[in-house]
Write an enzyme that holds these catalytic residues in place. Structure first.
Site, PDB file in Angstrom:
ATOM      1  N   HIS A  18      89.448 -41.397  79.378  1.00  0.00           N
ATOM      2  CA  HIS A  18      88.770 -40.779  80.520  1.00  0.00           C
ATOM      3  C   HIS A  18      89.479 -41.227  81.784  1.00  0.00           C
ATOM      4  O   HIS A  18      89.171 -42.277  82.354  1.00  0.00           O
ATOM      5  CB  HIS A  18      87.285 -41.175  80.516  1.00  0.00           C
ATOM      6  CG  HIS A  18      86.471 -40.486  81.568  1.00  0.00           C
ATOM      7  ND1 HIS A  18      85.109 -40.275  81.441  1.00  0.00           N
ATOM      8  CD2 HIS A  18      86.803 -39.958  82.764  1.00  0.00           C
ATOM      9  CE1 HIS A  18      84.654 -39.655  82.510  1.00  0.00           C
ATOM     10  NE2 HIS A  18      85.673 -39.465  83.344  1.00  0.00           N
ATOM     11  N   HIS A  20      91.385 -39.350  85.196  1.00  0.00           N
ATOM     12  CA  HIS A  20      91.820 -38.179  85.959  1.00  0.00           C
ATOM     13  C   HIS A  20      93.139 -38.553  86.624  1.00  0.00           C
ATOM     14  O   HIS A  20      93.161 -39.468  87.463  1.00  0.00           O
ATOM     15  CB  HIS A  20      90.784 -37.818  87.024  1.00  0.00           C
ATOM     16  CG  HIS A  20      89.426 -37.522  86.446  1.00  0.00           C
ATOM     17  ND1 HIS A  20      88.999 -36.234  86.177  1.00  0.00           N
ATOM     18  CD2 HIS A  20      88.412 -38.339  86.058  1.00  0.00           C
ATOM     19  CE1 HIS A  20      87.774 -36.276  85.665  1.00  0.00           C
ATOM     20  NE2 HIS A  20      87.402 -37.548  85.577  1.00  0.00           N
ATOM     21  N   HIS A 198      82.394 -33.747  80.868  1.00  0.00           N
ATOM     22  CA  HIS A 198      81.563 -34.698  81.594  1.00  0.00           C
ATOM     23  C   HIS A 198      80.106 -34.240  81.460  1.00  0.00           C
ATOM     24  O   HIS A 198      79.801 -33.064  81.686  1.00  0.00           O
ATOM     25  CB  HIS A 198      81.914 -34.701  83.085  1.00  0.00           C
ATOM     26  CG  HIS A 198      83.175 -35.434  83.434  1.00  0.00           C
ATOM     27  ND1 HIS A 198      84.382 -35.154  82.863  1.00  0.00           N
ATOM     28  CD2 HIS A 198      83.399 -36.432  84.337  1.00  0.00           C
ATOM     29  CE1 HIS A 198      85.305 -35.955  83.390  1.00  0.00           C
ATOM     30  NE2 HIS A 198      84.742 -36.737  84.286  1.00  0.00           N
ATOM     31  N   GLU A 201      76.535 -38.007  83.804  1.00  0.00           N
ATOM     32  CA  GLU A 201      77.040 -38.962  84.809  1.00  0.00           C
ATOM     33  C   GLU A 201      75.995 -39.003  85.927  1.00  0.00           C
ATOM     34  O   GLU A 201      75.297 -40.000  86.090  1.00  0.00           O
ATOM     35  CB  GLU A 201      78.414 -38.519  85.341  1.00  0.00           C
ATOM     36  CG  GLU A 201      78.972 -39.469  86.412  1.00  0.00           C
ATOM     37  CD  GLU A 201      80.281 -38.972  87.038  1.00  0.00           C
ATOM     38  OE1 GLU A 201      80.573 -37.753  86.984  1.00  0.00           O
ATOM     39  OE2 GLU A 201      81.006 -39.821  87.621  1.00  0.00           O
ATOM     40  N   ASP A 279      88.427 -43.772  84.755  1.00  0.00           N
ATOM     41  CA  ASP A 279      88.022 -42.585  85.514  1.00  0.00           C
ATOM     42  C   ASP A 279      89.021 -42.263  86.629  1.00  0.00           C
ATOM     43  O   ASP A 279      89.907 -41.420  86.434  1.00  0.00           O
ATOM     44  CB  ASP A 279      86.601 -42.772  86.070  1.00  0.00           C
ATOM     45  CG  ASP A 279      85.847 -41.472  86.283  1.00  0.00           C
ATOM     46  OD1 ASP A 279      86.383 -40.413  85.916  1.00  0.00           O
ATOM     47  OD2 ASP A 279      84.712 -41.521  86.805  1.00  0.00           O
ATOM     48  N   ASP A 280      88.874 -42.896  87.782  1.00  0.00           N
ATOM     49  CA  ASP A 280      89.745 -42.641  88.944  1.00  0.00           C
ATOM     50  C   ASP A 280      90.147 -44.000  89.528  1.00  0.00           C
ATOM     51  O   ASP A 280      89.624 -44.428  90.570  1.00  0.00           O
ATOM     52  CB  ASP A 280      88.999 -41.815  89.996  1.00  0.00           C
ATOM     53  CG  ASP A 280      88.550 -40.480  89.449  1.00  0.00           C
ATOM     54  OD1 ASP A 280      89.397 -39.574  89.332  1.00  0.00           O
ATOM     55  OD2 ASP A 280      87.355 -40.355  89.099  1.00  0.00           O
TER      56      ASP A 280
HETATM   57  N1  ADE Z   1      86.627 -35.658  88.908  1.00  0.00           N
HETATM   58  C1  ADE Z   1      87.281 -36.813  89.076  1.00  0.00           C
HETATM   59  N2  ADE Z   1      86.487 -37.845  88.809  1.00  0.00           N
HETATM   60  C2  ADE Z   1      85.290 -37.340  88.441  1.00  0.00           C
HETATM   61  C3  ADE Z   1      84.059 -37.898  88.024  1.00  0.00           C
HETATM   62  N3  ADE Z   1      83.860 -39.207  87.923  1.00  0.00           N
HETATM   63  N4  ADE Z   1      83.056 -37.056  87.730  1.00  0.00           N
HETATM   64  C4  ADE Z   1      83.223 -35.744  87.824  1.00  0.00           C
HETATM   65  N5  ADE Z   1      84.352 -35.174  88.205  1.00  0.00           N
HETATM   66  C5  ADE Z   1      85.388 -35.958  88.502  1.00  0.00           C
HETATM   67 ZN    ZN Z   2      85.622 -38.472  85.123  1.00  0.00          ZN
END
Ligand code: ADE
Ligand code: ZN
Length: 338
Positions: A18, A20, A198, A201, A279-280
């Site tokens: 996971h 991005h 997703h 969340e 994630d990011d």
């Molecule tokens: N795009 C990038 N990060 C995300 C996240 N945590 N949730 C939904 N969309 C995303």
């Molecule tokens: Zn994500």
């Protein structure tokens, strides 16, 4: 396949499922690409940009995430972005990575699909030789844009024979239920693509259910709010449905108040197939090894728990069986040394 050059000792080799790729865009690279492409940035300097990395919720993060993507223009930019991720991830023990990318976020800015996919695919090929990281691309569709647009983008990806292993669904969750995207998921299934989404969340447990029942997903990305529905938890545990949980992300986007309050221990206790992911990472204060390290420190987890989480990440990946066996052996070797 060669081992990554800098094997860490305190966190296990693992698969990251996971991630991005646009969320790995570090402030330094934003400035470098802005200069290269002649794009003015709305920040006074890099520290001003860094000060904006405080988020109230998912949307406040997404606003900055999409704005910063303006610096990504060429295939070389996408390749540089992904190469930087692979270099950092390999240092943190990632041996297999499945990268999400958001085609629509670039298409709306006039970037060609061939440049997005071509640049990322170059980096994927290079990562194996340079860093010993096997990897795959997953095209994510933006759930806050029209579902018909997602279907058209998938048709375009299929027409160009894009090297993607599957599709995902991301962006603003609330009010955008999975079932709106039944058509593009049906097309993906017909085309032999893997499916993830997703769900849970910020959105309700009901979205996890419809991702499973309507979209036919093989993993749930996040899924933390599943805990609000005990029958759903039993089902997820019974099916060993993987959940790609992103602990530092959940804290930074205020899904949970603190890491200590994260329901991960309860999720493991319930028998859920939990994996740890970043994630990011450029936005949320850490790569996947930072997530493992923070969890170990917060919950007092030893190498046995970390290795079990890493094994689950490998089982939940779309890697081939031979690669999975190599990765399991690397985790076992790490645990013996730890
Ligand atoms: N795009 C990038 N990060 C995300 C996240 N945590 N949730 C939904 N969309 C995303
Ligand atoms: Zn994500």
């Amino acid at each position: 396949m060669t081992d990554a050059p800098h094997a860490p000792t305190d966190t296990p080799p693992c698969a990251e499922l996971h991630l991005h790729i646009e969320g790995t865009l570090e402030p330094e690279l934003i400035y470098e690409l802005a200069e290269r492409n002649g794009i003015p940035l709305p920040y006074s300097d890099i520290d001003d940009l860094r000060r904006r990395y405080e988020f109230d919720d998912l949307q406040s993060f997404l606003d900055l995430y999409y704005a910063n993507m303006a610096v990504l223009r060429t295939a070389a930019d996408f390749a540089a972005l992904a190469r930087a991720y692979f270099a950092r991830a390999a240092r943190g023990g990632v041996r297999h990575a499945e990268l999400f990318f958001d085609p629509q976020a670039h298409l709306v800015r006039g970037v060609a699909l061939a440049d997005i996919v071509g640049g990322l695919a170059d980096a994927v090929r290079g990562a194996e030789a340079e860093f010993g990281v096997s990897s795959a691309l997953i095209a994510c569709f933006l759930r806050d844009r029209p579902a018909a647009e997602a279907t058209q983008v998938l048709r375009d990806l299929l027409a160009m024979d894009a090297p993607i292993v599957g599709i995902g669904l991301d962006s603003a969750e609330q009010g955008h239920p999975p079932e709106d995207f039944a058509e593009v998921y049906a097309l993906a299934a017909e085309s032999g693509l893997r499916r993830v989404a997703h769900a849970g969340e910020e959105g309700p447990a009901a979205y996890v259910r419809s991702a499973l029942d309507v979209l036919g997903v093989e993993r749930i990305d996040h899924g933390v709010r599943s805990l609000e529905d005990p029958a759903l938890v039993s089902r997820l545990a019974g099916e060993r449905m993987p959940l790609t949980v992103c602990p530092l992300s959940n804290v930074r986007l205020k899904g949970v108040a603190t890491l200590a309050a994260h329901p991960l221990p309860a999720m493991l206790e319930a028998g859920l197939a939990v994996t740890i992911n970043s994630d990011d990472p450029a936005y949320f204060g850490g790569y996947v090894d930072d997530n493992y390290r923070a969890l170990a420190a917060t919950f007092g987890w030893g190498p046995d728990v970390l290795a079990a989480l890493a094994h689950t990440s490998v089982d939940a990946s779309f890697a081939g069986e031979a690669r999975k066996a190599e990765l399991h052996a690397q985790i076992d070797a790490w645990e013996r040394r730890a």
